[in-house]
Design a protein around this motif. Structure first.
Motif, PDB file in Angstrom:
ATOM      1  N   SER A  88      -5.757  -5.978   5.773  1.00  0.00           N
ATOM      2  CA  SER A  88      -4.427  -6.160   6.367  1.00  0.00           C
ATOM      3  C   SER A  88      -4.168  -7.627   6.687  1.00  0.00           C
ATOM      4  O   SER A  88      -3.089  -8.166   6.391  1.00  0.00           O
ATOM      5  N   ALA A 105       5.304  -6.818   7.719  1.00  0.00           N
ATOM      6  CA  ALA A 105       5.154  -5.650   6.838  1.00  0.00           C
ATOM      7  C   ALA A 105       3.809  -5.691   6.125  1.00  0.00           C
ATOM      8  O   ALA A 105       3.116  -4.672   6.006  1.00  0.00           O
ATOM      9  N   HIS A 131       1.170  -2.747   6.777  1.00  0.00           N
ATOM     10  CA  HIS A 131       1.468  -1.745   5.742  1.00  0.00           C
ATOM     11  C   HIS A 131       0.457  -0.598   5.695  1.00  0.00           C
ATOM     12  O   HIS A 131       0.792   0.509   5.310  1.00  0.00           O
ATOM     13  N   ASP A 132      -0.798  -0.870   6.105  1.00  0.00           N
ATOM     14  CA  ASP A 132      -1.822   0.176   6.078  1.00  0.00           C
ATOM     15  C   ASP A 132      -2.198   0.655   7.474  1.00  0.00           C
ATOM     16  O   ASP A 132      -3.241   1.304   7.647  1.00  0.00           O
ATOM     17  N   SER A 167       1.956   5.326   4.136  1.00  0.00           N
ATOM     18  CA  SER A 167       3.097   4.447   3.859  1.00  0.00           C
ATOM     19  C   SER A 167       4.281   4.787   4.764  1.00  0.00           C
ATOM     20  O   SER A 167       4.926   3.898   5.336  1.00  0.00           O
ATOM     21  N   ALA A 216       6.123   2.538   7.662  1.00  0.00           N
ATOM     22  CA  ALA A 216       7.558   2.306   7.467  1.00  0.00           C
ATOM     23  C   ALA A 216       8.345   2.735   8.705  1.00  0.00           C
ATOM     24  O   ALA A 216       9.275   2.048   9.137  1.00  0.00           O
ATOM     25  N   THR A 222      12.967  -4.152   3.465  1.00  0.00           N
ATOM     26  CA  THR A 222      11.576  -4.224   3.919  1.00  0.00           C
ATOM     27  C   THR A 222      11.053  -2.832   4.263  1.00  0.00           C
ATOM     28  O   THR A 222       9.913  -2.486   3.934  1.00  0.00           O
ATOM     29  N   VAL A 247       7.751  -0.969   2.376  1.00  0.00           N
ATOM     30  CA  VAL A 247       6.576  -0.422   3.065  1.00  0.00           C
ATOM     31  C   VAL A 247       6.468   1.084   2.797  1.00  0.00           C
ATOM     32  O   VAL A 247       5.381   1.604   2.520  1.00  0.00           O
ATOM     33  N   HIS A 273       5.109   1.533  -0.785  1.00  0.00           N
ATOM     34  CA  HIS A 273       4.033   0.694  -1.323  1.00  0.00           C
ATOM     35  C   HIS A 273       2.864   1.526  -1.845  1.00  0.00           C
ATOM     36  O   HIS A 273       2.174   1.129  -2.783  1.00  0.00           O
ATOM     37  N   THR A 305       9.099  -4.585  -4.403  1.00  0.00           N
ATOM     38  CA  THR A 305       7.940  -3.745  -4.074  1.00  0.00           C
ATOM     39  C   THR A 305       6.818  -3.961  -5.096  1.00  0.00           C
ATOM     40  O   THR A 305       5.640  -4.020  -4.716  1.00  0.00           O
ATOM     41  N   ASP A 314      -0.816  -7.027  -1.775  1.00  0.00           N
ATOM     42  CA  ASP A 314      -1.622  -5.843  -1.436  1.00  0.00           C
ATOM     43  C   ASP A 314      -2.831  -5.687  -2.361  1.00  0.00           C
ATOM     44  O   ASP A 314      -3.984  -5.665  -1.905  1.00  0.00           O
TER      45      ASP A 314
END
Ligand SMILES: [Fe+2]
Ligand SMILES: [Fe+2]
Length: 204
Positions: A72, A91, A95-96, A107, A111, A122, A126, A129, A160, A168
């Protein structure tokens, strides 16, 4: 430095006061006003709680050469070094964040956490993703790696793809100069300090 009293809720004083009811149907206007006061005080600590939670990702699923916390931080480091705007850096950092509590829909978890404070784009990045990231894995399981193609034509599609390609999927490298969480603290505070979008929906 003296802080303006209206900006610094006296949390201890607030916590000493409780509502009059034991069933919500008996709530009074004073009760509701008190709860609003508690709520505003509590809500102001969202960024602190997010920052305190992130290191727990060290205990996510194993097998990668970096743990989810480093992944991350590394994803966010790449976003920051690429000059991404605040909310995209956050984000990337978050994200994880759903991996621990929502491993089957991580995800959507991240989000939802971000949705009130970021643009629709954005939020969409997320939220999707995971599907876009599966491009790098699914063919090794005999499945279609191009699940993302169902979204081709969406305004956030290319962004994305880029989020996953540049940040990512590239952030599993133990030798990368990953920035510490402290670097991202002010950015996280700026984004979570935004006024949340109202009932009309998030900004474009
Ligand atoms: Fe993910
Ligand atoms: Fe990731």
């Amino acid at each position: 430095m003296t802080k303006h009293p209206s900006l610094v809720p006296d949390r201890a004083a607030i916590e000493r006061r409780t509502v009059s009811y034991i069933r919500a149907e008996d709530a009074t206007a004073e009760d509701v006003a008190l709860l609003d006061e508690h709520w505003m005080s509590f809500r102001a600590g969202t960024a602190d709680r997010v920052l305190a939670y992130l290191p727990l990702l060290r205990d996510s699923a194993e097998g990668e050469r970096v743990d989810r916390y480093v992944h991350s931080l590394q994803t966010a480091s790449r976003a920051l070094r690429d000059g991404a705007e605040d909310e995209l850096v956050v984000a990337a950092l978050l994200h994880d964040v759903g991996d621990l509590l929502a491993p089957d829909n991580h995800s959507e978890f991240a989000a939802s956490l971000l949705q009130p404070y970021v643009s629709r784009t954005t939020h969409w990045i997320v939220k999707h993703h995971g599907i876009f990231q599966s491009y790098y894995f699914l063919h090794h399981k005999g499945k279609d790696r191009n699940l993302r193609d169902q979204f081709r034509g969406h305004p956030a599609f290319e962004k994305t793809v880029e989020f996953c390609a540049k940040w990512d999927q590239a952030s599993f490298d133990p030798s990368y100069d990953t920035l510490p969480l402290e670097t991202f603290e002010p950015i996280v505070r700026r984004v979570f300090g935004r006024a949340p979008w109202s009932a009309e929906g998030p900004p474009l």
